[in-house]
Design an enzyme around this catalytic site. Structure first.
Site, PDB file in Angstrom:
ATOM      1  N   CYS A  64      40.828 -16.985  17.737  1.00  0.00           N
ATOM      2  CA  CYS A  64      39.711 -16.434  16.964  1.00  0.00           C
ATOM      3  C   CYS A  64      40.111 -16.228  15.507  1.00  0.00           C
ATOM      4  CB  CYS A  64      39.269 -15.127  17.650  1.00  0.00           C
ATOM      5  SG  CYS A  64      38.379 -13.958  16.612  1.00  0.00           S
ATOM      6  N   CYS A  67      39.571 -12.806  13.965  1.00  0.00           N
ATOM      7  CA  CYS A  67      40.552 -11.849  14.515  1.00  0.00           C
ATOM      8  C   CYS A  67      41.856 -11.938  13.731  1.00  0.00           C
ATOM      9  CB  CYS A  67      40.856 -12.140  15.983  1.00  0.00           C
ATOM     10  SG  CYS A  67      39.432 -11.990  17.072  1.00  0.00           S
TER      11      CYS A  67
END
Ligand code: ZN
Length: 144
Positions: A64, A67
């Site tokens: 991600c 993230c």
């Protein structure tokens, strides 16, 4: 108050006044605060979630992008907020049980858990200043 050791995950009984005195764990003798987010999994999450310290959890995954961009913001928050708050990361790939239990539908998702209960949730990353504001608005006060 009960503080969970980030190394051996045992509970330590500590007077709130000693939080700032760089306390060590009674069991493993290592520092109870490292200034860094702690990686938690299904096996040790509960021991930190029901501590008397508020726990801020970053649900993330290596694939991600947002993230990964948020990781330094979260790390910086840990160094600022300890020892009044514990910050932890849960890799949703490694701990799908936890992601399911908290009904995590997108990542990153940030939770504040205190004494076993979820008290706030944020979907998506924020810039550092806004993230700190969100934390300050939602974190419960820890006795000094
Ligand atoms: Zn320990």
């Amino acid at each position: 108050m009960l503080i969970t050791c980030p190394h051996c995950h045992r509970k330590n009984r500590l007077e709130a006044a000693r939080l700032n005195a760089a306390p060590n764990c009674g069991a493993c003798k290592q520092a109870l605060f490292t200034g860094l987010p702690l990686a938690l999994d299904n096996g040790n999450f509960a021991r930190h979630a029901d501590s008397d310290l508020p726990l801020v959890v970053d649900f993330w995954a290596a694939w991600c992008g947002p993230c990964r961009q948020f990781a330094p913001v979260f790390e910086q928050a840990a160094s600022k907020l300890e020892p009044r708050t514990r910050l932890a990361k849960v890799d949703t790939e490694a701990a799908p049980e936890l992601a399911a239990r908290f009904a995590i539908r997108s990542i990153p998702t940030l939770l504040i858990v205190h004494q076993g209960k979820e008290i706030a949730r944020l979907n998506g990353a924020l810039p550092a200043a806004e993230f700190m504001r969100w934390l300050q608005t939602n974190l419960p006060a820890v006795p000094a």
